[in-house]
Design an enzyme around this catalytic site. Structure first.
Site, mmCIF file in Angstrom:
data_model
loop_
_atom_site.group_PDB
_atom_site.id
_atom_site.type_symbol
_atom_site.label_atom_id
_atom_site.label_comp_id
_atom_site.label_asym_id
_atom_site.label_seq_id
_atom_site.Cartn_x
_atom_site.Cartn_y
_atom_site.Cartn_z
ATOM 1 N N ASP A 1 0.815 -1.200 0.000
ATOM 2 C CA ASP A 1 0.000 0.000 0.000
ATOM 3 C C ASP A 1 0.857 1.262 0.000
ATOM 4 O O ASP A 1 0.509 2.237 -0.644
ATOM 5 C CB ASP A 1 -0.933 0.015 1.204
ATOM 6 C CG ASP A 1 -2.135 -0.904 1.017
ATOM 7 O OD1 ASP A 1 -2.334 -1.418 -0.094
ATOM 8 O OD2 ASP A 1 -2.866 -1.102 1.991
ATOM 9 N N ASN B 1 4.029 -0.831 -12.274
ATOM 10 C CA ASN B 1 4.189 -0.918 -10.823
ATOM 11 C C ASN B 1 5.339 -1.871 -10.481
ATOM 12 O O ASN B 1 6.252 -1.519 -9.718
ATOM 13 C CB ASN B 1 2.880 -1.401 -10.195
ATOM 14 C CG ASN B 1 2.934 -1.517 -8.695
ATOM 15 O OD1 ASN B 1 3.275 -0.569 -7.998
ATOM 16 N ND2 ASN B 1 2.585 -2.680 -8.181
ATOM 17 N N SER C 1 2.578 -9.985 -7.901
ATOM 18 C CA SER C 1 3.028 -9.748 -9.272
ATOM 19 C C SER C 1 2.390 -10.839 -10.120
ATOM 20 O O SER C 1 2.956 -11.913 -10.300
ATOM 21 C CB SER C 1 4.558 -9.805 -9.325
ATOM 22 O OG SER C 1 5.004 -9.563 -10.621
ATOM 23 N N GLY D 1 -11.103 -6.626 -12.350
ATOM 24 C CA GLY D 1 -9.696 -6.869 -12.629
ATOM 25 C C GLY D 1 -8.899 -7.232 -11.387
ATOM 26 O O GLY D 1 -7.727 -6.910 -11.278
#
Length: 143
Positions: free
Chosen positions: A1, A21, A45, A94
């Site tokens: 976060d 990211n 990931s 998503g």
């Protein structure tokens, strides 16, 4: 976060944003690794190509993929923000593992299973010890 609120605050959760990211996290982690600091990076990931891209920018031996193999049901049980529940209700689109894929690593350096088929969870200390053992036996912790 914290990364999402700072360095990557301009990114969302599209496939392209997830790729960026992970790329940024990889670049920052490489800076630490290049100074000799063991850097543990814990991120979802979901795409193998993104993990492979980070491995490619690192020197040999700098990137170790540790697959925390956690059943989706455990992730949902441990979800303090209620994100999985919201995703299942269709409020979040998503979401990794719900309506967006998670590509399991094909050749991680280490697999740490949170639970076996019997559903009994391993203690965090046991899982941490597996990582320390791997690092030690592969020369990452010095002599």
């Amino acid at each position: 976060d914290n990364i999402r609120h700072g360095l990557n605050k301009n990114l969302g959760f599209t496939a392209a944003d997830r790729e960026e990211n992970i790329r940024r996290i990889g670049e920052v982690s490489k800076l630490f690794a290049n100074t000799g600091v063991i850097t543990l990076v814990s991120f979802i990931s979901p795409y193998e190509k993104d993990r492979d891209a980070v491995r490619a920018i690192c020197d040999p031996g700098q990137f170790l993929e540790i697959y925390m193999k956690i059943p989706l049901s455990v992730c949902e049980d441990r979800d303090p923000k209620g994100l999985y529940k919201a995703a299942r209700a269709g409020k979040i689109k998503g979401f990794t593992g719900i309506d967006d894929p998670y590509e399991e690593p094909q050749n991680p350096e280490l697999v740490v299973e949170v639970s076996k088929e019997d559903g009994v969870l391993q203690a965090p200390e046991v899982m941490a010890a597996q990582l320390v053992e791997y690092l030690g036996s592969n020369g990452y912790l010095g002599k």
